[in-house]
Design a protein around this motif. Sequence first.
Motif, PDB file in Angstrom:
ATOM      1  N   ARG A  46      32.356  44.314  21.417  1.00  0.00           N
ATOM      2  CA  ARG A  46      33.601  43.565  21.222  1.00  0.00           C
ATOM      3  C   ARG A  46      34.553  43.742  22.401  1.00  0.00           C
ATOM      4  O   ARG A  46      35.381  42.868  22.680  1.00  0.00           O
ATOM      5  CB  ARG A  46      34.278  44.040  19.936  1.00  0.00           C
ATOM      6  CG  ARG A  46      35.555  43.300  19.566  1.00  0.00           C
ATOM      7  CD  ARG A  46      35.278  41.860  19.162  1.00  0.00           C
ATOM      8  NE  ARG A  46      36.506  41.197  18.754  1.00  0.00           N
ATOM      9  CZ  ARG A  46      36.969  41.204  17.500  1.00  0.00           C
ATOM     10  NH1 ARG A  46      36.294  41.829  16.537  1.00  0.00           N
ATOM     11  NH2 ARG A  46      38.086  40.573  17.213  1.00  0.00           N
ATOM     12  N   SER A  47      34.434  44.851  23.112  1.00  0.00           N
ATOM     13  CA  SER A  47      35.341  45.107  24.233  1.00  0.00           C
ATOM     14  C   SER A  47      35.115  44.159  25.399  1.00  0.00           C
ATOM     15  O   SER A  47      36.018  43.942  26.212  1.00  0.00           O
ATOM     16  CB  SER A  47      35.186  46.552  24.720  1.00  0.00           C
ATOM     17  OG  SER A  47      33.934  46.743  25.366  1.00  0.00           O
ATOM     18  N   VAL A  48      33.908  43.592  25.497  1.00  0.00           N
ATOM     19  CA  VAL A  48      33.587  42.712  26.627  1.00  0.00           C
ATOM     20  C   VAL A  48      34.450  41.453  26.544  1.00  0.00           C
ATOM     21  O   VAL A  48      34.391  40.704  25.582  1.00  0.00           O
ATOM     22  CB  VAL A  48      32.088  42.343  26.628  1.00  0.00           C
ATOM     23  CG1 VAL A  48      31.785  41.394  27.780  1.00  0.00           C
ATOM     24  CG2 VAL A  48      31.235  43.599  26.722  1.00  0.00           C
ATOM     25  N   GLY A  49      35.261  41.233  27.560  1.00  0.00           N
ATOM     26  CA  GLY A  49      36.100  40.050  27.619  1.00  0.00           C
ATOM     27  C   GLY A  49      37.324  40.090  26.735  1.00  0.00           C
ATOM     28  O   GLY A  49      38.052  39.097  26.644  1.00  0.00           O
ATOM     29  N   SER A  50      37.575  41.223  26.068  1.00  0.00           N
ATOM     30  CA  SER A  50      38.723  41.315  25.174  1.00  0.00           C
ATOM     31  C   SER A  50      39.935  41.864  25.921  1.00  0.00           C
ATOM     32  O   SER A  50      39.798  42.718  26.799  1.00  0.00           O
ATOM     33  CB  SER A  50      38.403  42.224  23.982  1.00  0.00           C
ATOM     34  OG  SER A  50      39.558  42.469  23.204  1.00  0.00           O
ATOM     35  N   PHE A 220      32.251  53.482   8.475  1.00  0.00           N
ATOM     36  CA  PHE A 220      31.631  53.162   9.759  1.00  0.00           C
ATOM     37  C   PHE A 220      30.954  51.790   9.717  1.00  0.00           C
ATOM     38  O   PHE A 220      31.005  51.038  10.696  1.00  0.00           O
ATOM     39  CB  PHE A 220      30.629  54.253  10.142  1.00  0.00           C
ATOM     40  CG  PHE A 220      31.254  55.602  10.284  1.00  0.00           C
ATOM     41  CD1 PHE A 220      32.023  55.915  11.389  1.00  0.00           C
ATOM     42  CD2 PHE A 220      31.104  56.565   9.296  1.00  0.00           C
ATOM     43  CE1 PHE A 220      32.614  57.163  11.523  1.00  0.00           C
ATOM     44  CE2 PHE A 220      31.691  57.810   9.415  1.00  0.00           C
ATOM     45  CZ  PHE A 220      32.449  58.103  10.531  1.00  0.00           C
ATOM     46  N   LEU A 221      30.324  51.474   8.592  1.00  0.00           N
ATOM     47  CA  LEU A 221      29.702  50.154   8.467  1.00  0.00           C
ATOM     48  C   LEU A 221      30.759  49.055   8.404  1.00  0.00           C
ATOM     49  O   LEU A 221      30.562  47.963   8.950  1.00  0.00           O
ATOM     50  CB  LEU A 221      28.819  50.118   7.215  1.00  0.00           C
ATOM     51  CG  LEU A 221      27.593  51.049   7.247  1.00  0.00           C
ATOM     52  CD1 LEU A 221      26.843  50.992   5.926  1.00  0.00           C
ATOM     53  CD2 LEU A 221      26.661  50.671   8.401  1.00  0.00           C
ATOM     54  N   LEU A 222      31.883  49.349   7.752  1.00  0.00           N
ATOM     55  CA  LEU A 222      32.982  48.374   7.745  1.00  0.00           C
ATOM     56  C   LEU A 222      33.490  48.128   9.157  1.00  0.00           C
ATOM     57  O   LEU A 222      33.741  46.976   9.553  1.00  0.00           O
ATOM     58  CB  LEU A 222      34.122  48.887   6.864  1.00  0.00           C
ATOM     59  CG  LEU A 222      33.935  48.795   5.355  1.00  0.00           C
ATOM     60  CD1 LEU A 222      35.104  49.461   4.640  1.00  0.00           C
ATOM     61  CD2 LEU A 222      33.815  47.340   4.904  1.00  0.00           C
ATOM     62  N   LEU A 223      33.649  49.187   9.930  1.00  0.00           N
ATOM     63  CA  LEU A 223      34.103  49.034  11.304  1.00  0.00           C
ATOM     64  C   LEU A 223      33.089  48.271  12.141  1.00  0.00           C
ATOM     65  O   LEU A 223      33.461  47.394  12.936  1.00  0.00           O
ATOM     66  CB  LEU A 223      34.368  50.405  11.921  1.00  0.00           C
ATOM     67  CG  LEU A 223      34.764  50.406  13.405  1.00  0.00           C
ATOM     68  CD1 LEU A 223      36.042  49.606  13.629  1.00  0.00           C
ATOM     69  CD2 LEU A 223      34.927  51.840  13.914  1.00  0.00           C
ATOM     70  N   ALA A 224      31.809  48.592  11.975  1.00  0.00           N
ATOM     71  CA  ALA A 224      30.769  47.891  12.731  1.00  0.00           C
ATOM     72  C   ALA A 224      30.800  46.395  12.434  1.00  0.00           C
ATOM     73  O   ALA A 224      30.718  45.556  13.339  1.00  0.00           O
ATOM     74  CB  ALA A 224      29.395  48.478  12.407  1.00  0.00           C
ATOM     75  N   ALA A 225      30.937  46.043  11.147  1.00  0.00           N
ATOM     76  CA  ALA A 225      30.971  44.632  10.775  1.00  0.00           C
ATOM     77  C   ALA A 225      32.237  43.949  11.297  1.00  0.00           C
ATOM     78  O   ALA A 225      32.198  42.829  11.813  1.00  0.00           O
ATOM     79  CB  ALA A 225      30.888  44.500   9.253  1.00  0.00           C
ATOM     80  N   ALA A 226      33.383  44.625  11.170  1.00  0.00           N
ATOM     81  CA  ALA A 226      34.643  44.040  11.628  1.00  0.00           C
ATOM     82  C   ALA A 226      34.660  43.861  13.143  1.00  0.00           C
ATOM     83  O   ALA A 226      35.234  42.896  13.653  1.00  0.00           O
ATOM     84  CB  ALA A 226      35.815  44.909  11.185  1.00  0.00           C
ATOM     85  N   ALA A 227      34.049  44.799  13.866  1.00  0.00           N
ATOM     86  CA  ALA A 227      34.025  44.691  15.316  1.00  0.00           C
ATOM     87  C   ALA A 227      33.007  43.664  15.797  1.00  0.00           C
ATOM     88  O   ALA A 227      33.244  42.941  16.765  1.00  0.00           O
ATOM     89  CB  ALA A 227      33.703  46.059  15.932  1.00  0.00           C
TER      90      ALA A 227
END
Length: 483
Positions: A46-50, A220-227
Amino acid sequence: MVWLLSVLYLLCHGLALVLLPAHAQTLSFSFLIGAPVLAAAACLRRSVGSEAVVGWVALAVGMLLWAGGMAMNMYQEVGLGNADATPGISMLLYVLYGVPLTFAMAHPRHAPWFLSVIDGAMALLLGYLFFVYTFSFVTMTDASDAGVDSLRLMFDIENLFIAGFALLRYLASDDASRRGFFRALALFAWVYMAVAAYINHFGSDASYGGHADLLIDVPFLLLAAAAWRRMPLAPRQVSRRLALGVRVGSPLILAISLLVMSSLLVRAHPMLAVAGFAIATLGSGLRSVLMQVRSLEQQDRLDVLARVDGLTGVANRRQFDQVLQAEWGRARRSGQGMALLMVDIDHFKVFNDRYGHPLGDACLRAVAAALAGSATRATDAVARYGGEEFAVVLPAATREGVLALAENMRIAVEQLRLSSPVSVGQIGVTISIGVAWVDKVTTAAPSALVAATDAALYEAKRQGRNRVVEGQVAAVRAEDMDR
């Protein structure tokens, strides 16, 4: 699909515990390490281009630190077969995971490199204080019950701190990219805080390999999905004052964290605590000074943009109006005369149509430079009046000096030669100048001077252009006096 895969991950973890009970602990550790690693991978993607790249990378580092803590637990319990001991290095990594998250919440958007260095140094010191505090209660391989209880309290404070500030940053974010990041961080932080509180205070007696481990996967799975999935953000009005206040105050998060940790170390490590207090204060103060200097520099640049014409580099119409009124008032008080020149580039529309706007812009710049080069006194002001017209304010000037300067300007422009890629040879340009001069200022407004200069410029163009014509300032009516 992303949310479905997260549910599938939980199901696989649960099935592994049910179907392979003999290997439940090893498999559960693998899933518990895998969940934060997946979250870290999603954050890096998600950091790419953000625009929130610093936040996403910091969040990924925090997830990897947490995964490292779980890996140390796995080594202790599975590799060494010692399920009763709590490795201190594991506890440290669980604590340190919050440092990158704190840095992400404190770091402002588009911060210059020197502010990033200060924030990074304060974050590193915060991590060191966590290290010292943690090993005040534990060893590398074990921790006493009292030490674990003290660290649990610190975990609770740290988790509440992160969750509270993440929610505040989300509610106060007026930028879509940053708002998306803080939404994901707040979602993770609040769920993680609840899960950690339950595990630390109600499920700490159970060893790894039980069904309670499934709860640890959830944040952690919530964060992975949200990201991983860029969920749309509904439009929301944010108070500008709240957004600015939180943005300006967010760097204090690191300073507050340092102060809290330093206060916890006062008894055991007084010198280190004093250093923490000093660095928190000095770092925050230095940051504030540098931000203020940067703000003043930006204000200076904006002030220049507000006064200078962007194309020609001379004063703009707004600055001209202010200078004319100021010099008119000064001449009225001092009893000295002053003059005004209006300059128009001859046949500029035809020039633009024939040679194009790029050469037209070059022509405007060249004429402005020639006029400014001729007006050598510091008090003379050359301005772009509008379009192809320029104005020159000449305070404390004599009639002869004004007419001589106007003629010098006309000659300087007539000698200009502009190169065009679509024609053979060089192109000349001429100007018409209207001049008006008063020996004594008696009115509050210079409208009569401007009118006389406009009339003189019109007369110069009527007479054939490329000339200087002097106008006469009309008599002022009694009711206009001291207006």
